[in-house]
Design an enzyme around this catalytic site. Structure first.
Site, mmCIF file in Angstrom:
data_model
loop_
_atom_site.group_PDB
_atom_site.id
_atom_site.type_symbol
_atom_site.label_atom_id
_atom_site.label_comp_id
_atom_site.label_asym_id
_atom_site.label_seq_id
_atom_site.Cartn_x
_atom_site.Cartn_y
_atom_site.Cartn_z
ATOM 1 N N ARG A 34 -7.730 -2.342 8.532
ATOM 2 C CA ARG A 34 -6.871 -1.270 9.282
ATOM 3 C C ARG A 34 -6.664 -1.619 10.794
ATOM 4 N NH1 ARG A 34 -6.006 3.786 4.948
ATOM 5 N NH2 ARG A 34 -4.361 2.435 4.613
ATOM 6 N N LYS A 198 1.882 4.681 -15.435
ATOM 7 C CA LYS A 198 2.276 5.995 -15.911
ATOM 8 C C LYS A 198 3.813 5.783 -15.148
ATOM 9 C CE LYS A 198 -0.949 9.689 -15.405
ATOM 10 N NZ LYS A 198 -0.511 10.322 -14.048
ATOM 11 N N GLY A 345 0.857 2.149 -3.870
ATOM 12 C CA GLY A 345 -0.632 2.506 -4.813
ATOM 13 C C GLY A 345 -1.743 1.621 -4.606
ATOM 14 N N GLY A 368 1.596 5.487 -0.583
ATOM 15 C CA GLY A 368 2.189 6.327 -0.654
ATOM 16 C C GLY A 368 3.406 5.942 0.445
#
Ligand code: AMP
Length: 389
Positions: A34, A198, A345, A368
């Site tokens: 990062r 999901k 994700g 996200g």
């Protein structure tokens, strides 16, 4: 939308919101990716004679004990090594030391302010985008550049708050992410690989992708809800009962686009692993990966694609042999000449941990935030247009 290139940075105090939210253990940085991702923007500001003021969050701060393990001090040391240049760390988020240090900066100096989320101990001032805090931070600079993609789907004082009070734009990382995840300008055919657990987490995503993509290849835990919706029993596989109706509606509406697995790798209640055709899953079996026939089927679509966007592993990749489908799709992508993007994700960590980082044109740095872009949403931290610019 303005980018850092649109500003004259010479001798200006340029606040850059970066994402230095690196994984740390016992004060040691485990992965500096990062920090590296923001170097291009920081170097550009230095090269253009700016006084560079860096801000970032690190972890979550709920109690004052959290401050001990979430200081950005170590990050300033690593950044200094990567830039090959002094980086002055300011161990506070407001106050005289901070203000005096900034007022005494010379062009090309770089300072890093302490973790913006220390301010969350004051009634969540940072995370709730406290107006006074955003205004105060803005008062420290002349120009604001947001380059923290991974938090750009959140309205915090250190991104949205500051941008209200300063001429603002985005840095190179956010620019690159927006371009990579722009479905409207993708070369066609555009194929999406959708996996993960999901359906409920991906309803917005599926709705938007169904409109924009040419093919949607569905694997992972969520595939079993779609298979059930098509009238086939899935044994003990993951089933999102509340969304069977949604899956059915999607299958009817987009039958030419949605491609479902035709075989499945299952584990039964005794731990035995077996691959079978999709209509042969037994009641005590749980489907945990796509099988070889599905991999071949998906390959046909992938070979014809010019853009491939992948969100969600197609099997329980954390456990062998259920990582096979995800790995094999990576191997197929390796040999395909297309724009290949992984995002959202667990996808980035799955492909990196499995050793396929180099296969992709772009791996999104924001889970996200990239999901929200793929859902077709606008990100609050991205300064699209503003009256004061
Ligand atoms: P997500 O965060 O929604 O992208 O989901 C990622 C998770 O989905 C990973 O932890 C995978 O292990 C899990 N997953 C993928 N395929 C399956 C499956 N067939 N059954 C259960 N979990 C799965």
């Amino acid at each position: 939308m303005k980018t850092i290139r649109d500003f004259d940075l010479n001798n200006k105090k340029v606040i850059i919101r970066v994402d230095f939210n690196v994984p740390m253990k016992d004060g040691i940085i485990l992965d500096d990716n990062r920090i590296r991702s923001s170097l291009k923007t920081i170097k550009y500001a230095i090269d253009n004679n700016a006084k560079v003021i860096l801000m970032s969050h690190l972890g979550r701060i709920k109690t004052s004990e959290d401050k001990v393990n979430n200081s950005l001090k170590e990050v300033s040391v690593r950044l200094s090594e990567l830039l090959n240049k002094d980086v002055l760390f300011i161990p506070e988020t407001r106050g005289k030391l901070l203000e005096n240090t900034i007022n005494n900066m010379n062009p090309k100096d770089v300072v890093l302010i302490e973790n913006t989320r220390y301010e969350d101990l004051n009634d969540k001032a940072e995370s709730s985008n406290n107006e006074t805090l955003g205004k105060y931070w803005a008062s420290l600079g002349d120009i604001f550049i947001n380059d923290a993609f991974a938090t750009s789907h959140r309205s915090h004082a250190s991104n949205v708050g500051i941008s209200k009070y300063l001429p603002s734009g985005i840095g190179f990382l956010i620019e690159k992410e927006l371009k990579a995840l722009d479905l409207n300008n993708a070369k066609r055919p555009l194929t999406i690989i959708l996996g993960g657990s999901k359906v409920s987490d991906k309803i917005g995503l599926i709705n938007n992708l169904a409109l924009k993509a040419d093919n949607i290849l569905i694997g992972g835990g969520m595939a079993y809800t779609f298979i059930k919706a098509s009238g086939i029993d899935v044994g003990s596989s993951l089933l999102d009962k509340e969304n069977i109706a949604f899956a059915k509606e999607m299958l009817e509406k987009y039958k030419d686009k949605i491609v479902l697995p035709i075989d499945s790798v299952n584990r039964d209640s005794n731990g035995l692993i077996r691959t079978c055709f999709i209509n042969e899953i037994r009641s005590d079996e749980t489907g945990l990966d796509i099988g070889i026939q599905t991999i071949k089927l998906f390959k046909n679509y992938l070979l014809d694609s010019k853009t491939i966007i992948w969100n969600g592993p197609v099997g329980m990749f954390e456990e062998s042999p259920f990582d096979n489908g995800t790995k094999e799709l990576c191997n197929i992508l390796k040999n395909i000449d297309a724009v290949k993007i992984a995002g959202g994700g667990d996808t980035a960590s799955a492909v990196i941990n499995l050793g396929y980082k180099n296969v992709f044109t772009h791996i999104s740095t924001g889970g996200g935030a990239s999901l929200e872009l793929l859902e077709g949403k606008k990100l609050p931290g991205v300064i699209y247009e503003k009256e004061n610019n």
